[in-house]
Design an enzyme around this catalytic site. Structure first.
Site, PDB file in Angstrom:
ATOM      1  N   GLU A  30      25.745 -17.174   3.458  1.00 62.60           N
ATOM      2  CA  GLU A  30      24.846 -16.581   4.454  1.00 62.60           C
ATOM      3  C   GLU A  30      23.953 -17.648   5.078  1.00 62.60           C
ATOM      4  O   GLU A  30      23.804 -18.745   4.543  1.00 62.60           O
ATOM      5  CB  GLU A  30      23.989 -15.506   3.799  1.00 62.60           C
ATOM      6  N   LYS A 165      16.353 -10.161  -6.040  1.00 63.78           N
ATOM      7  CA  LYS A 165      15.116 -10.935  -6.131  1.00 63.78           C
ATOM      8  C   LYS A 165      14.101 -10.209  -7.019  1.00 63.78           C
ATOM      9  O   LYS A 165      13.981  -8.999  -6.993  1.00 63.78           O
ATOM     10  CB  LYS A 165      14.581 -11.210  -4.724  1.00 63.78           C
TER      11      LYS A 165
HETATM   12  N1  PSU Z   1      18.783 -15.009  -1.579  1.00 57.81           N
HETATM   13  C1  PSU Z   1      17.857 -15.996  -1.617  1.00 57.81           C
HETATM   14  N2  PSU Z   1      16.981 -16.102  -0.572  1.00 57.81           N
HETATM   15  C2  PSU Z   1      17.014 -15.250   0.509  1.00 57.81           C
HETATM   16  C3  PSU Z   1      17.994 -14.215   0.539  1.00 57.81           C
HETATM   17  C4  PSU Z   1      18.856 -14.137  -0.532  1.00 57.81           C
HETATM   18  O1  PSU Z   1      17.811 -16.773  -2.583  1.00 57.81           O
HETATM   19  O2  PSU Z   1      16.216 -15.388   1.439  1.00 57.81           O
HETATM   20  C5  PSU Z   1      18.054 -13.267   1.724  1.00 57.81           C
HETATM   21  C6  PSU Z   1      19.466 -12.684   1.912  1.00 57.81           C
HETATM   22  O3  PSU Z   1      19.871 -12.923   3.238  1.00 57.81           O
HETATM   23  C7  PSU Z   1      19.296 -11.193   1.666  1.00 57.81           C
HETATM   24  C8  PSU Z   1      17.924 -11.007   2.227  1.00 57.81           C
HETATM   25  O4  PSU Z   1      20.288 -10.434   2.306  1.00 57.81           O
HETATM   26  O5  PSU Z   1      17.211 -12.124   1.642  1.00 57.81           O
HETATM   27  C9  PSU Z   1      17.310  -9.659   1.881  1.00 57.81           C
HETATM   28  O6  PSU Z   1      16.320  -9.358   2.816  1.00 57.81           O
HETATM   29  P1  PSU Z   1      15.752  -7.882   2.918  1.00 57.81           P
HETATM   30  O7  PSU Z   1      15.022  -7.653   1.626  1.00 57.81           O
HETATM   31  O8  PSU Z   1      14.835  -7.880   4.126  1.00 57.81           O
HETATM   32  O9  PSU Z   1      16.934  -6.981   3.114  1.00 57.81           O
END
Ligand code: PSU
Ligand code: MN
Length: 310
Positions: A30, A165
């Site tokens: 990504e 996360k």
């Molecule tokens: N993994 C990481 N750092 C990130 C992400 C994933 O170590 O920044 C990103 C990915 O793109 C994931 C996004 O899809 O965070 C999730 O964001 P949200 O909670 O707004 O859906």
């Protein structure tokens, strides 16, 4: 804003296209983690290290993103640098945003949801990230649940991640993945990883020890179900944050979201930036180590999947 009414193609770079046509292993990566998730200049180093880890495993890396309205699987280093240039103001693109971004010639980095949508469209079945998005704390009021979850429920891609996360409500996220029919499999562990921490404290029903086993399980899963598959790979203990530092950073990250009034797509980047501040950059090193390890594991799974398909 210019607009185009022609049907958009997903552009695949030549190396990736050749690998796909020869049924060789490809791993999607990504770009949101690079553009919105990690600070410069580490972000581009991490991107390079992930691509190198995929190659070392014998697979071809394919980083996804939208460059001036072109949806691309297999960004060049130049594309990625341009996307990460703050003056470009690249958007964060989930699955819902892709058509809007291509129709309006926008620049954007793709999340897990956006990346698997593009990857699946061109026949890439494995991706790596750091931590999947999930259910945010307080979601019963805010309804803030990452579209990564529903995207995984309808897109047959195996995602390697260090869990979700640790800023999220982890038990609630696992309940949602269960409802959505997405298998969650620990890699060499029965404990769901906690992103910056090895163990989130939640146990898993399934664990596999080898990339070949994960590839076989995913191949079988695809016969019975249209969903994706989460292979949860814990951060190496030497790279993990200490529980104490983690919990202090988490409290500060929650406070940062409150003070800045962050909502929607801004919440995750604001929290990750607060972690970096409070830990003096240690969280960034942890994030780097875990995402590079996930890219390596995804490479091995993709190689196993490709060799079992031929
Ligand atoms: N993994 C990481 N750092 C990130 C992400 C994933 O170590 O920044 C990103 C990915 O793109 C994931 C996004 O899809 O965070 C999730 O964001 P949200 O909670 O707004 O859906
Ligand atoms: Mn959200």
């Amino acid at each position: 804003m210019t607009s185009s009414s022609s049907v958009p193609a997903v552009h695949v770079n030549e190396e990736v296209r050749t690998a796909l046509s020869e049924r060789r292993a490809v791993v999607a990566l990504e770009s949101t983690i690079v553009v919105q998730g990690l600070p410069a200049p580490v972000n581009l180093d991490v991107a390079d290290a992930c691509e190198a880890a995929v190659r070392a495993a014998g697979a071809v890396p394919a980083t996804a993103g939208v460059v001036a309205g072109r949806a691309i699987v297999g960004l060049t280093r130049q594309d990625l640098e341009a996307l990460a240039d703050p003056s470009r103001g690249a958007a964060k693109l989930s699955a819902r945003d892709l058509g809007l971004a291509t129709a309006s010639h926008t620049w954007g980095a793709t999340t897990v949801a956006g990346t698997i949508a593009l990857a699946h469209r061109v026949g890439v079945a494995v991706m790596a990230t750091g931590g999947l998005g999930g259910v945010h704390q307080g979601a019963s009021q805010s309804f803030d649940e990452s579209a990564d979850l529903t995207a995984l429920s309808r897109t047959p891609v195996l995602v390697v991640a260090s869990g979700v996360k640790s800023i999220l409500d982890i038990p609630a996220t696992l309940e949602r993945l269960d409802s959505l029919g997405v298998p969650v499999v620990g890699y060499r562990t029965r404990h769901f990883p906690g992103f910056y921490l090895e163990d989130s404290g939640v146990d898993l029903d399934w664990s596999l020890d080898e990339p070949e086993q994960a590839a076989a399980a995913f191949a079988h899963h695809r016969v019975f179900s249209p969903t994706g598959f989460l292979l949860a790979n814990p951060v190496a203990s030497a790279s993990a944050l200490s529980r104490d530092l983690h919990d202090r950073a988490l409290a500060a990250a929650r406070e940062a979201v409150r003070v800045e009034g962050a909502t929607g797509q801004a919440v995750t980047p604001v929290m990750l930036a607060a972690f970096a501040r409070v830990t003096g950059g240690e969280s960034v090193r942890t994030n780097r180590d875990l995402v590079v390890a996930n890219a390596a594991l995804a490479g091995r799974v993709a190689v196993a999947l490709a060799s079992s398909a031929t």
